[in-house]
Design a protein around this motif. Sequence first.
Motif, mmCIF file in Angstrom:
data_model
loop_
_atom_site.group_PDB
_atom_site.id
_atom_site.type_symbol
_atom_site.label_atom_id
_atom_site.label_comp_id
_atom_site.label_asym_id
_atom_site.label_seq_id
_atom_site.Cartn_x
_atom_site.Cartn_y
_atom_site.Cartn_z
ATOM 1 N N GLY A 173 0.870 -1.225 0.070
ATOM 2 C CA GLY A 173 -0.004 0.279 0.347
ATOM 3 C C GLY A 173 1.149 1.398 -0.281
ATOM 4 N N GLY A 174 2.490 0.871 0.030
ATOM 5 C CA GLY A 174 2.924 2.693 -0.051
ATOM 6 C C GLY A 174 3.180 3.287 -1.236
ATOM 7 N N SER A 175 3.430 4.458 -1.800
ATOM 8 C CA SER A 175 3.446 5.185 -2.715
ATOM 9 C C SER A 175 4.929 4.481 -3.206
ATOM 10 C CB SER A 175 2.880 6.380 -2.860
ATOM 11 O OG SER A 175 3.543 6.834 -1.673
ATOM 12 N N TYR A 176 6.260 4.847 -2.007
ATOM 13 C CA TYR A 176 7.401 4.904 -2.950
ATOM 14 C C TYR A 176 8.229 4.002 -1.219
ATOM 15 C CZ TYR A 176 7.834 8.433 -6.180
ATOM 16 O OH TYR A 176 6.991 9.338 -8.254
ATOM 17 N N LYS A 177 9.246 3.161 -2.044
ATOM 18 C CA LYS A 177 9.983 2.403 -0.856
ATOM 19 C C LYS A 177 11.429 2.736 -1.410
ATOM 20 C CE LYS A 177 9.300 -2.832 -1.164
ATOM 21 N NZ LYS A 177 8.915 -3.275 -1.519
ATOM 22 N N CYS A 178 11.756 2.641 -0.225
ATOM 23 C CA CYS A 178 13.175 2.755 0.002
ATOM 24 C C CYS A 178 14.186 1.900 -0.717
ATOM 25 C CB CYS A 178 13.753 3.288 1.095
ATOM 26 S SG CYS A 178 15.654 3.097 1.529
ATOM 27 N N SER A 179 15.085 2.117 -1.508
ATOM 28 C CA SER A 179 16.020 0.913 -2.384
ATOM 29 C C SER A 179 16.411 0.363 -1.001
ATOM 30 C CB SER A 179 16.360 1.385 -3.682
ATOM 31 O OG SER A 179 17.180 2.182 -3.247
ATOM 32 N N ILE A 180 17.692 1.095 -0.249
ATOM 33 C CA ILE A 180 17.994 0.566 0.800
ATOM 34 C C ILE A 180 17.588 -1.052 2.083
ATOM 35 C CG2 ILE A 180 20.015 0.982 1.696
ATOM 36 C CD1 ILE A 180 21.029 1.417 -0.777
ATOM 37 N N CYS A 181 16.384 -0.137 2.769
ATOM 38 C CA CYS A 181 15.928 -0.576 3.374
ATOM 39 C C CYS A 181 14.490 -1.592 3.543
ATOM 40 C CB CYS A 181 16.385 0.249 4.706
ATOM 41 S SG CYS A 181 14.889 1.813 4.956
ATOM 42 N N GLY A 182 13.380 -0.787 1.994
ATOM 43 C CA GLY A 182 12.928 -1.238 1.754
ATOM 44 C C GLY A 182 11.362 -0.299 3.252
ATOM 45 N N TYR A 183 11.558 0.530 3.329
ATOM 46 C CA TYR A 183 10.744 1.545 4.261
ATOM 47 C C TYR A 183 9.843 1.956 2.612
ATOM 48 C CZ TYR A 183 8.695 5.817 6.203
ATOM 49 O OH TYR A 183 8.105 6.447 6.638
ATOM 50 N N GLU A 184 8.320 2.218 3.618
ATOM 51 C CA GLU A 184 7.495 2.397 2.781
ATOM 52 C C GLU A 184 6.752 3.884 3.094
ATOM 53 O OE1 GLU A 184 4.648 -0.542 1.414
ATOM 54 O OE2 GLU A 184 6.271 -1.919 0.748
ATOM 55 N N PHE A 185 7.116 4.846 2.103
ATOM 56 C CA PHE A 185 6.480 5.626 2.407
ATOM 57 C C PHE A 185 4.675 5.937 2.591
ATOM 58 C CE2 PHE A 185 4.543 9.895 1.048
ATOM 59 C CZ PHE A 185 5.614 10.336 2.155
ATOM 60 N N SER A 186 3.714 6.105 3.393
ATOM 61 C CA SER A 186 2.599 5.682 3.257
ATOM 62 C C SER A 186 1.847 6.888 2.431
ATOM 63 C CB SER A 186 1.533 4.909 4.582
ATOM 64 O OG SER A 186 2.414 6.726 5.462
ATOM 65 N N GLY A 187 1.964 7.853 2.198
ATOM 66 C CA GLY A 187 1.231 9.010 1.600
ATOM 67 C C GLY A 187 1.303 8.585 0.178
ATOM 68 N N SER A 188 0.343 9.836 -0.391
ATOM 69 C CA SER A 188 -0.040 8.854 -2.008
ATOM 70 C C SER A 188 1.775 9.362 -2.879
ATOM 71 C CB SER A 188 -0.429 10.198 -2.667
ATOM 72 O OG SER A 188 -0.162 11.437 -2.452
ATOM 73 N N LYS A 189 2.092 9.457 -4.219
ATOM 74 C CA LYS A 189 3.073 9.738 -4.294
ATOM 75 C C LYS A 189 2.907 11.209 -4.956
ATOM 76 C CE LYS A 189 2.917 5.822 -7.750
ATOM 77 N NZ LYS A 189 3.107 5.482 -9.394
ATOM 78 N N GLU A 190 1.705 11.901 -4.409
ATOM 79 C CA GLU A 190 1.797 13.129 -4.772
ATOM 80 C C GLU A 190 3.031 14.013 -3.508
ATOM 81 O OE1 GLU A 190 -1.017 11.494 -5.858
ATOM 82 O OE2 GLU A 190 -0.346 11.530 -7.790
ATOM 83 N N GLU A 191 2.203 13.170 -2.364
ATOM 84 C CA GLU A 191 2.439 14.025 -1.096
ATOM 85 C C GLU A 191 3.916 13.766 -1.465
ATOM 86 O OE1 GLU A 191 -1.073 13.288 2.009
ATOM 87 O OE2 GLU A 191 -0.057 11.599 1.315
ATOM 88 N N PHE A 192 4.949 12.105 -1.382
ATOM 89 C CA PHE A 192 6.184 11.947 -1.464
ATOM 90 C C PHE A 192 6.664 13.676 -2.606
ATOM 91 C CE2 PHE A 192 10.125 10.232 -2.934
ATOM 92 C CZ PHE A 192 10.559 9.820 -1.904
#
Length: 214
Positions: A173-192
Amino acid sequence: MDITTLFKLSSGLYIIGTKDDEKNAGCVVNTVVQTTAQPVTLSVCIHKDNFTNACIKKTGEFAVSIISENIKENIIGAFGFSSSRDKDKFSDVSYGFTPSGMPYLKEGVTGFIQCKVLNFIDNFTHTIFISEVKEAENISKENPMTYEYYHRVIKGKTPKNASAYIEETQKTGGSYKCSICGYEFSGSKEEFEKLPDDYKCPICTVAKSLFKPI
């Protein structure tokens, strides 16, 4: 087989600290188990590729910092998703030394244990270090962080070199994911995309540019 069932095993999270000559080294593990009472011994499992593994084989000693539920997420990220070959992970944290000179964390932990290696066993991708406890000290009364708590509450990811690593294949359900640790930004792509350019991953602290769209 549902491998995530293994997350419910009663294990914790720990930071292992050791030395490479005068340089500090360390990593996160979730496998520290007391094996005997007289003498007090522990078994600790560390991936063969970890620089910390090679340092322990060289020095024959290490310290175990017992992570508490109140530790800052970026500390877990720093010790779990980067290598001591490239940086001093202890440089940005409050730390001390055991009587034998092994580094341990002084904040965000419940205590430390100083260990001397008695033997080590090859275990596929990992090394199991059998060690005798030489010193132990309580630092705080905070609750120690369990591996289950790390996944359920912290929503933490597991480094690829961890003994309990499971490759994730499902979107969450995340919009963007950190390519190093896998953390997912939970907001929309626009918010990111509106986040400032100096935004950093809250887990491993890498730059916004290393996030990838999901």
